[in-house]
Write a protein that holds these residues in place. Sequence first.
Motif, mmCIF file in Angstrom:
data_model
loop_
_atom_site.group_PDB
_atom_site.id
_atom_site.type_symbol
_atom_site.label_atom_id
_atom_site.label_comp_id
_atom_site.label_asym_id
_atom_site.label_seq_id
_atom_site.Cartn_x
_atom_site.Cartn_y
_atom_site.Cartn_z
ATOM 1 N N TYR A 1 -13.595 -9.171 6.775
ATOM 2 C CA TYR A 1 -13.501 -9.571 5.309
ATOM 3 C C TYR A 1 -14.632 -8.790 4.634
ATOM 4 N N ILE B 1 -16.350 -7.039 -3.176
ATOM 5 C CA ILE B 1 -15.181 -7.053 -4.057
ATOM 6 C C ILE B 1 -15.697 -6.649 -5.160
ATOM 7 N N LEU C 1 -4.568 -10.269 0.346
ATOM 8 C CA LEU C 1 -5.359 -8.902 0.210
ATOM 9 C C LEU C 1 -6.101 -8.625 1.370
ATOM 10 N N GLN C 2 -6.582 -9.634 2.244
ATOM 11 C CA GLN C 2 -7.140 -9.483 3.350
ATOM 12 C C GLN C 2 -6.401 -8.691 4.478
ATOM 13 N N PHE D 1 -8.272 -1.930 0.534
ATOM 14 C CA PHE D 1 -8.613 -2.247 -0.637
ATOM 15 C C PHE D 1 -8.974 -1.618 -1.816
ATOM 16 N N ASN D 2 -9.887 -0.603 -1.699
ATOM 17 C CA ASN D 2 -10.263 0.043 -2.814
ATOM 18 C C ASN D 2 -9.050 1.121 -3.116
ATOM 19 N N SER E 1 -8.846 -14.091 -2.015
ATOM 20 C CA SER E 1 -8.856 -13.320 -0.856
ATOM 21 C C SER E 1 -9.795 -14.003 0.050
ATOM 22 N N GLU F 1 0.924 -1.118 -0.036
ATOM 23 C CA GLU F 1 0.087 0.063 -0.038
ATOM 24 C C GLU F 1 0.947 1.285 -0.022
ATOM 25 N N THR G 1 -6.866 -1.303 -5.067
ATOM 26 C CA THR G 1 -7.224 -1.654 -6.346
ATOM 27 C C THR G 1 -7.050 -0.391 -7.364
ATOM 28 N N LEU H 1 -4.963 -5.906 3.902
ATOM 29 C CA LEU H 1 -4.840 -4.555 3.285
ATOM 30 C C LEU H 1 -5.552 -3.682 4.345
#
Length: 260
Positions: free
Chosen positions: A166, A172, A120-121, A126-127, A147, A103, A130, A123
């Motif tokens: 999660y 997602i 990725l969990q 996550f947005n 993930s 990140e 991405t 992070l």
Amino acid sequence: MDIDKAHVALRFAQAGLSYSEHAVVQKQIALHLAGLMAKHLPSHEFSEVLEIGCGSGNLTDQLLEQFRIKKLLLNDLYAEVQQHFSALSNSSTQIDWLIGDIEQVALPKALNLVASCSALQWLTDFNALTAKVHNSLSEDGYFCFSSFGPQNLIEIKTLTGQGLNYFSAAQIVDILVGNQFEILHLSEQRYHLDFTHPKQVLQHLKATGVTATGSGYRWTKYSLQKFYQEYQQFSEKDEAGHLQYALTYHPIYCIARRKP
């Protein structure tokens, strides 16, 4: 919950030698993800690929086996992870390292593929990641990952209150579509590992570094015995009449293509 990345790195570094032996589900997830990629990606040749959270190399091995990659950039939080990849010196693929929090580190431009398995969990956002991946991919580049979903390690979260928050498969999708990705494939699985005693569940989690989810949680003799007792609700008898204690893994798989 807030994620302490330094604590996560420490726990996975401590579990480094035991991870490969005990992370049986993660190996199956990597194999399944690679199979989905082989099925849904139109080309099996890539100039430059980034793997986020390479760990002990479960997905890395599959990428090198099933695809022709000119340059593979491997990322993880801690430098000690490189000890698992000594055999890659004989690979025809150029291997480079990007050690640090994905990140925070800068990503190269014009990547053909960004892949990640069971990472990725961890992070914080996550947005944002991405969007960062989208900006780093070439036109029609791919973002392929697994993930974990809300039922992951649900037994632990139910009994201790400890665990990650999660995203569901629908969440997602919303994040990917909102960042100009086209979803080519999305699916979920449930894996159930069985143990003969709740103590083995905790030993398994420690051996795979997952205790990083509970950085502020401290076991006492009382809380441990309470945990063992309450875990009975997640037990069933096998054919021989012996109690088996279940632990759930809930992987979500996604194959996405960057929109121009």
